[in-house]
Design an enzyme around this catalytic site. Structure first.
Site, PDB file in Angstrom:
ATOM      1  N   LYS A  23      57.175  66.702  38.595  1.00 17.80           N
ATOM      2  CA  LYS A  23      55.737  66.688  38.330  1.00 17.80           C
ATOM      3  C   LYS A  23      55.027  67.556  39.382  1.00 17.80           C
ATOM      4  CE  LYS A  23      56.135  63.465  35.089  1.00 17.80           C
ATOM      5  NZ  LYS A  23      57.546  63.134  35.227  1.00 17.80           N
ATOM      6  N   ASP A  68      54.477 101.064  14.457  1.00 21.86           N
ATOM      7  CA  ASP A  68      53.021 100.956  14.455  1.00 21.86           C
ATOM      8  C   ASP A  68      52.660  99.555  13.985  1.00 21.86           C
ATOM      9  OD1 ASP A  68      50.441 101.703  14.837  1.00 21.86           O
ATOM     10  OD2 ASP A  68      50.360 103.209  13.247  1.00 21.86           O
TER      11      ASP A  68
END
Length: 450
Positions: free
Chosen positions: A112, A415
């Site tokens: 944590k 593209d």
């Protein structure tokens, strides 16, 4: 091998979603002692956290726990504070425990952790020195907290999303149960890394888990042992499992680990879980969704990705004037995908499926929209990248094409959107003007204008 590959391998090999904690926890020690003494009321007995075992006893007990459970788990979890509380000898014990764990079972460090200034050195210590596979982090410092841990591509992060602590709802459900803070946190955590890097830790009721799973459908969830009975466990599994019957890591109840030999009880628990998993695979979970009035005989292969693009605003509907002057009833903007790693990764995969069928020497992106895509494809497929400049500068090298290349090499052009094809064709012509060959142009979306 990254964390989730290792995890999925352990799940498949052991047929288990269980994660066992390995800590010198006085509570576990006292429960174990009472179990060995045959006490019938060990579950409700008072625990004295001052009656800790000597280090040699801890080593024996933890090594034995690994031997008893290694064939029935998919992961181990370690809380470092239990070891740090024992001083320098505790760090030695931690290293010995890590060394004892079989190499094919991943280890999650339940830290944590939430300190920005020391995150880089902590990440290096746990991932490189201790060689753990994943870590749990507190999310409240934002993506800045997670970033130092994501530079290790073979490791993973579990962000704490929600807990079942009695006082937690005051914060977690703010400002209202209908729009709780924890759901906002979950939504943001999705953008911090790909599904192969970032998961979520939850301690929640089935109802809360179901809401989280709706948002994090593709992520692994580390679920705390908060269920109270078999019925609640089955409901957690029903709402939490994905269509493959996994996606969950379940912490084994502490009371089972306190038994002299927890393996039979863990095996029985695995059988209960696997029965629900089998049903999830046979009958994927469903929810109420909007369905079109027309019947489509074939799903688009990228339907899920299209929906995600709509969710993040890439597909918009209305009256939009295009660069050509034409007005379309929709607008496509793919520039935001670079800020959503998991969606960007899916876009790269869609391109890669096509590029892998082509023959070429280099990848060329058309400025500016497809340059991130070309970069991602270059990294994914291992081909060098170049790009034609949109405009040639009057200073510097004045190059028309940037990057290294040789004459007569074949280039595939990528593209993003094809309307008239003008930008892609102009880019291909620039590449050809310096002696390169262009045989293929691959686009993500074709407006279908011929």
């Amino acid at each position: 091998m990254n964390f989730f590959d290792k995890l999925n391998g352990a799940i498949a090999h052991h047929q288990s979603l269980l994660c066992v904690r390995l800590d010198p926890d006085p509570d576990l020690w006292n429960r174990s002692k009472r179990s060995e003494n045959g006490a019938q009321n060990r579950a409700i007995a008072q625990v004295s956290d001052t009656n800790a075992a000597p280090l040699t006893d801890w080593k024996t007990q933890l090594h034995r726990l690994i031997e008893q459970t290694a064939e029935v788990v998919c992961a181990y979890k370690i809380i470092p504070e239990f070891y740090l509380a024992l001083g320098a000898a505790g760090i030695t014990l931690l290293r010995e425990v890590l060394h004892k764990i079989p190499s094919d079972i991943p280890v999650i460090l339940d830290a944590k952790y939430a300190h920005l200034n020391t995150s880089p050195i902590f990440a290096e210590t746990i991932f490189r020195e201790w060689e753990v596979d994943a870590v749990t982090l507190s999310p409240f410092a934002g993506q800045d907290q997670v970033a130092p841990f994501l530079v290790y591509p073979d490791k993973a992060v579990f962000v704490l999303g929600v807990t079942a602590n009695p006082s937690a709802p005051v914060l977690q459900t703010y400002p209202a149960p209908e729009t709780p803070f924890y759901l906002k946190l979950v939504q943001e955590a999705k953008t911090w890394g790909t599904p192969d890097q970032v998961g979520l830790e939850v301690g929640a009721s089935p109802e809360v888990l179901a809401r989280i799973r709706t948002i994090m459908s593709e992520r692994s969830l580390l679920v705390q042992d908060t269920w109270t009975d078999e019925t609640e466990l089955q409901e957690l599994l029903r709402v939490g499992l994905n269509s493959n019957g996994d996606g969950l890591i379940l912490l084994a109840p502490k009371e089972l680990l306190a038994l002299p030999d927890p393996k039979p009880e863990l095996q029985a628990l695995c059988q209960q879980i696997n029965a629900v998993r089998a049903g999830a695979i046979a009958h994927p979970p469903s929810c109420d969704v909007w369905l079109p009035s027309q019947a489509f005989p074939h799903r688009h292969p990228h339907e899920d990705l299209i929906v995600q693009l709509f969710d993040i605003g890439c597909l918009q509907f209305g009256e939009y004037v295009q660069a050509s002057g034409a007005t379309f009833p929709y607008y496509i903007d793919l520039r935001t995908i670079i800020s959503n790693p998991q969606i960007f990764d899916a876009v790269i995969s869609a391109y890669a499926e096509i590029l892998q069928t082509l023959t070429f020497d280099r990848i060329a992106g058309i400025p500016y929209g497809s340059l991130p895509t070309a970069t991602g494809l270059s990294l994914r497929l291992g081909y060098p990248m170049i790009f034609p400049r949109k405009e040639v500068k009057a200073h510097g090298t004045r190059r028309l094409v940037e990057g290294e290349f040789l004459a007569d090499e074949t280039v595939v052009v990528v593209d993003d959107i094809l309307i008239s094809g003008k930008s892609a064709i102009e880019g291909a012509e620039k590449l050809q003007s310096v002696g390169l060959k262009v045989s293929d142009i691959v686009v993500f979306i074709d407006h279908g204008n011929g």
